[in-house]
Design an enzyme around this catalytic site. Structure first.
Site, PDB file in Angstrom:
ATOM      1  CB  CYS A 225     -18.646   3.511   9.893  1.00 23.71           C
ATOM      2  SG  CYS A 225     -18.791   3.959  11.477  1.00 23.71           S
TER       3      CYS A 225
ATOM      4  NE  ARG B 248      -3.281   7.224  -4.146  1.00 23.70           N
ATOM      5  CZ  ARG B 248      -3.345   6.019  -3.627  1.00 23.70           C
ATOM      6  NH1 ARG B 248      -2.967   5.918  -2.359  1.00 23.70           N
ATOM      7  NH2 ARG B 248      -3.503   4.999  -4.359  1.00 23.70           N
TER       8      ARG B 248
ATOM      9  CG  HIS C 265      -4.824  -3.510  -1.953  1.00 21.73           C
ATOM     10  ND1 HIS C 265      -3.463  -3.824  -2.838  1.00 21.73           N
ATOM     11  CD2 HIS C 265      -4.703  -4.901  -1.413  1.00 21.73           C
ATOM     12  CE1 HIS C 265      -2.691  -4.675  -2.675  1.00 21.73           C
ATOM     13  NE2 HIS C 265      -3.468  -5.453  -1.898  1.00 21.73           N
TER      14      HIS C 265
ATOM     15  CG  ASP D 298      -7.366   3.241 -10.755  1.00 26.67           C
ATOM     16  OD1 ASP D 298      -6.510   3.392 -10.980  1.00 26.67           O
ATOM     17  OD2 ASP D 298      -8.469   2.634 -11.492  1.00 26.67           O
TER      18      ASP D 298
ATOM     19  CE1 TYR E 115      -4.964   6.905   2.431  1.00 25.25           C
ATOM     20  CE2 TYR E 115      -5.441   5.638   0.096  1.00 25.25           C
ATOM     21  CZ  TYR E 115      -4.800   5.639   1.370  1.00 25.25           C
ATOM     22  OH  TYR E 115      -3.806   4.586   1.458  1.00 25.25           O
TER      23      TYR E 115
HETATM   24  C1  BV8 Z   1      -1.743  -8.695   4.646  1.00 22.25           C
HETATM   25  C2  BV8 Z   1      -3.935   0.374  -0.859  1.00 22.25           C
HETATM   26  C3  BV8 Z   1      -2.120 -10.349   6.133  1.00 22.25           C
HETATM   27  C4  BV8 Z   1      -3.259   1.796  -0.360  1.00 22.25           C
HETATM   28  C5  BV8 Z   1      -2.147  -1.002  -0.744  1.00 22.25           C
HETATM   29  C6  BV8 Z   1       7.459  -8.618   4.599  1.00 22.25           C
HETATM   30  C7  BV8 Z   1       7.618  -9.350   3.847  1.00 22.25           C
HETATM   31  C8  BV8 Z   1       6.575  -9.737   2.978  1.00 22.25           C
HETATM   32  C9  BV8 Z   1       5.242  -9.341   3.328  1.00 22.25           C
HETATM   33  C10 BV8 Z   1       5.398  -8.159   4.381  1.00 22.25           C
HETATM   34  C11 BV8 Z   1       6.376  -8.001   5.092  1.00 22.25           C
HETATM   35  N1  BV8 Z   1       5.971  -6.981   5.973  1.00 22.25           N
HETATM   36  C12 BV8 Z   1       4.774  -6.647   5.816  1.00 22.25           C
HETATM   37  C13 BV8 Z   1       4.213  -7.559   4.682  1.00 22.25           C
HETATM   38  C14 BV8 Z   1       2.749  -7.707   4.276  1.00 22.25           C
HETATM   39  C15 BV8 Z   1       2.474  -6.468   3.411  1.00 22.25           C
HETATM   40  C16 BV8 Z   1       3.568  -6.035   2.281  1.00 22.25           C
HETATM   41  O1  BV8 Z   1       3.476  -7.085   1.377  1.00 22.25           O
HETATM   42  N2  BV8 Z   1       4.331  -5.283   2.716  1.00 22.25           N
HETATM   43  C17 BV8 Z   1       5.484  -4.960   1.740  1.00 22.25           C
HETATM   44  C18 BV8 Z   1       5.823  -3.460   1.621  1.00 22.25           C
HETATM   45  C19 BV8 Z   1       6.679  -5.824   1.837  1.00 22.25           C
HETATM   46  N3  BV8 Z   1       1.335  -6.767   3.066  1.00 22.25           N
HETATM   47  C20 BV8 Z   1       0.061  -6.320   3.652  1.00 22.25           C
HETATM   48  O2  BV8 Z   1      -0.031  -5.767   4.835  1.00 22.25           O
HETATM   49  C21 BV8 Z   1      -1.066  -6.829   3.187  1.00 22.25           C
HETATM   50  N4  BV8 Z   1      -2.109  -7.252   4.041  1.00 22.25           N
HETATM   51  O3  BV8 Z   1      -0.402  -9.089   4.350  1.00 22.25           O
HETATM   52  O4  BV8 Z   1      -2.473  -9.007   5.575  1.00 22.25           O
HETATM   53  C22 BV8 Z   1      -2.953 -11.506   5.097  1.00 22.25           C
HETATM   54  C23 BV8 Z   1      -2.480 -11.768   4.162  1.00 22.25           C
HETATM   55  C24 BV8 Z   1      -3.178 -12.747   3.337  1.00 22.25           C
HETATM   56  C25 BV8 Z   1      -4.508 -13.267   3.831  1.00 22.25           C
HETATM   57  C26 BV8 Z   1      -4.709 -12.793   5.081  1.00 22.25           C
HETATM   58  C27 BV8 Z   1      -4.118 -11.798   5.878  1.00 22.25           C
HETATM   59  C28 BV8 Z   1      -1.972  -5.508   2.840  1.00 22.25           C
HETATM   60  C29 BV8 Z   1      -1.189  -4.959   1.576  1.00 22.25           C
HETATM   61  C30 BV8 Z   1      -2.287  -3.805   1.004  1.00 22.25           C
HETATM   62  C31 BV8 Z   1      -1.323  -2.421   1.264  1.00 22.25           C
HETATM   63  N5  BV8 Z   1      -2.371  -1.275   0.383  1.00 22.25           N
HETATM   64  N6  BV8 Z   1      -3.008  -0.338  -1.473  1.00 22.25           N
HETATM   65  C32 BV8 Z   1      -3.215   2.677  -1.289  1.00 22.25           C
HETATM   66  O5  BV8 Z   1      -3.359   2.488  -2.326  1.00 22.25           O
HETATM   67  O6  BV8 Z   1      -2.868   3.969  -0.898  1.00 22.25           O
HETATM   68  S1  BV8 Z   1      -0.738  -1.447  -1.784  1.00 22.25           S
HETATM   69  C33 BV8 Z   1      -0.281  -0.361  -2.689  1.00 22.25           C
HETATM   70  O7  BV8 Z   1       1.155  -0.809  -3.242  1.00 22.25           O
HETATM   71  C34 BV8 Z   1      -1.065  -0.705  -4.045  1.00 22.25           C
HETATM   72  O8  BV8 Z   1      -2.410  -1.078  -3.765  1.00 22.25           O
HETATM   73  C35 BV8 Z   1      -0.244  -1.851  -4.766  1.00 22.25           C
HETATM   74  O9  BV8 Z   1      -0.747  -3.166  -4.448  1.00 22.25           O
HETATM   75  C36 BV8 Z   1       1.118  -1.912  -4.226  1.00 22.25           C
HETATM   76  C37 BV8 Z   1       2.189  -2.008  -4.865  1.00 22.25           C
HETATM   77  O10 BV8 Z   1       1.997  -1.137  -5.791  1.00 22.25           O
HETATM   78  P1  BV8 Z   1       1.721  -1.597  -7.476  1.00 22.25           P
HETATM   79  O11 BV8 Z   1       0.462  -1.807  -7.821  1.00 22.25           O
HETATM   80  O12 BV8 Z   1       2.783  -2.683  -7.782  1.00 22.25           O
HETATM   81  O13 BV8 Z   1       2.683  -0.203  -8.202  1.00 22.25           O
HETATM   82  P2  BV8 Z   1       4.179  -0.114  -8.139  1.00 22.25           P
HETATM   83  O14 BV8 Z   1       4.116   1.598  -8.222  1.00 22.25           O
HETATM   84  O15 BV8 Z   1       4.672  -0.532  -7.017  1.00 22.25           O
HETATM   85  O16 BV8 Z   1       4.545  -0.569  -9.655  1.00 22.25           O
HETATM   86  C38 BV8 Z   1       4.037  -0.081 -10.577  1.00 22.25           C
HETATM   87  C39 BV8 Z   1       4.721  -0.930 -11.690  1.00 22.25           C
HETATM   88  O17 BV8 Z   1       3.970  -0.590 -12.893  1.00 22.25           O
HETATM   89  C40 BV8 Z   1       6.144  -0.818 -11.943  1.00 22.25           C
HETATM   90  O18 BV8 Z   1       6.717  -1.996 -11.975  1.00 22.25           O
HETATM   91  C41 BV8 Z   1       6.226  -0.273 -13.179  1.00 22.25           C
HETATM   92  O19 BV8 Z   1       7.483  -0.512 -13.905  1.00 22.25           O
HETATM   93  C42 BV8 Z   1       5.144  -0.377 -13.833  1.00 22.25           C
HETATM   94  N7  BV8 Z   1       4.644   0.724 -14.926  1.00 22.25           N
HETATM   95  C43 BV8 Z   1       4.783   1.868 -14.653  1.00 22.25           C
HETATM   96  N8  BV8 Z   1       4.404   2.417 -15.898  1.00 22.25           N
HETATM   97  C44 BV8 Z   1       3.898   1.617 -16.659  1.00 22.25           C
HETATM   98  C45 BV8 Z   1       4.060   0.406 -16.155  1.00 22.25           C
HETATM   99  N9  BV8 Z   1       3.605  -0.920 -16.414  1.00 22.25           N
HETATM  100  C46 BV8 Z   1       2.979  -0.655 -17.842  1.00 22.25           C
HETATM  101  N10 BV8 Z   1       2.557   0.243 -18.428  1.00 22.25           N
HETATM  102  C47 BV8 Z   1       3.221   1.407 -17.860  1.00 22.25           C
HETATM  103  N11 BV8 Z   1       2.754   2.763 -18.663  1.00 22.25           N
END
Ligand code: BV8
Length: 224
Positions: A113, A56, A105, A91, A53
């Site tokens: 804390c 980042r 997020h 960010d 972090y």
């Molecule tokens: C929760 C902070 C319960 C950290 C992040 C199995 C199935 C389904 C779900 C789950 C599962 N097992 C576990 C889960 C739940 C889990 C989850 O979804 N896991 C995934 C991996 C399967 N989720 C959780 O744990 C969440 N909590 O579910 O709690 C609950 C839910 C609801 C209500 C009550 C209780 C918590 C998830 C949060 C995790 N923290 N971020 C950090 O940033 O370090 S997630 C992190 O990755 C980001 O914050 C972001 O959200 C996520 C995905 O990233 P994206 O933003 O989509 O970025 P990515 O790189 O993936 O994609 C970029 C896109 O941009 C691409 O498509 C690309 O083509 C495009 N792009 C690139 N350049 C450009 C562009 N587009 C336009 N222009 C450009 N120039």
């Protein structure tokens, strides 16, 4: 009264020079995001996670908003109270462009804390341990929602989704829940749904409309 809900992901900040998750193959220093962005990872190796972090936070501090962030801020100014921006990003580029945003997020600029829930502006480089300025416990952590933790503002976000007339997802791969499921809630509320992304996301077929290209080009065109 229109209500537009916009969800943004890492792709909207890519052209500001901030790496996305999946474009770096979803790996960081040979760790999967799910392995460094969890409470267990922080308990297991706080130096690695704080380092993740800190790096980042330093990168984000050098970044500037791009035309996509600016276009959304102008849209919000043009339709006061009718444009809700929810970001998965940690960010502060939406704020730097002048927009109000809900960080579901968390935020790199904030420390939390783990003992007393006090929040304070995060130092650029957080230490291990990072003492809490309120209770003194050595439990300071990034104020980031990790995998397995409950995202912030969920009740408010769901309320907006259930009453919106237009939902747009910008720059997100649609792989992380609950954010990836927002389009279904908006669709169920009868909203028009549009995905603006460089390529088709994992949930592109849930959208009524898909526009592809770099955000700094297609978002200003969409807002115009
Ligand atoms: C929760 C902070 C319960 C950290 C992040 C199995 C199935 C389904 C779900 C789950 C599962 N097992 C576990 C889960 C739940 C889990 C989850 O979804 N896991 C995934 C991996 C399967 N989720 C959780 O744990 C969440 N909590 O579910 O709690 C609950 C839910 C609801 C209500 C009550 C209780 C918590 C998830 C949060 C995790 N923290 N971020 C950090 O940033 O370090 S997630 C992190 O990755 C980001 O914050 C972001 O959200 C996520 C995905 O990233 P994206 O933003 O989509 O970025 P990515 O790189 O993936 O994609 C970029 C896109 O941009 C691409 O498509 C690309 O083509 C495009 N792009 C690139 N350049 C450009 C562009 N587009 C336009 N222009 C450009 N120039």
């Amino acid at each position: 009264m229109e209500k537009i809900v916009i969800l943004t992901g890492a792709g909207i900040s890519a052209e500001s020079g901030i790496n996305t998750f999946r474009d770096s193959g979803g790996l960081w220093e040979n760790h999967r995001l799910e392995d460094v962005a969890t409470p267990e990872a922080f308990a297991r190796d706080p130096v690695l996670v704080q380092g993740f972090y800190n790096a980042r936070r330093a990168a984000a501090a050098q970044a500037r908003p791009n035309p996509a962030h600016t276009a959304l801020a102008e849209l919000q100014r043009h339709f006061p109270g009718e444009v809700i921006i929810v970001t998965q990003n940690v960010d502060a580029l939406h704020e730097a462009a002048g927009a109000q945003v809900l960080h579901m997020h968390g935020s790199l600029d904030q420390a939390l804390c783990a003992a007393c829930d006090h929040r304070w502006p995060a130092p650029l480089q957080m230490r291990v341990p990072e003492p809490c300025p309120a209770c003194g416990a050595p439990r300071g952590r990034p104020d980031i929602v990790w995998f397995g933790e409950i995202p912030y503002h969920m009740e408010e976000i769901i309320g907006h989704l259930e009453s919106c007339t237009l939902f747009a997802a910008i720059g997100t791969s649609g792989q992380v829940y609950p954010a990836a499921g927002f389009v279904q809630a908006a669709d169920a509320a009868g909203a028009h749904t549009v995905e603006l992304n460089l390529e088709a996301s994992a949930v592109f077929s849930d959208f009524a409309e898909v526009r592809q290209g770099p955000a700094s080009r297609i978002v200003p065109a969409w807002v115009a």
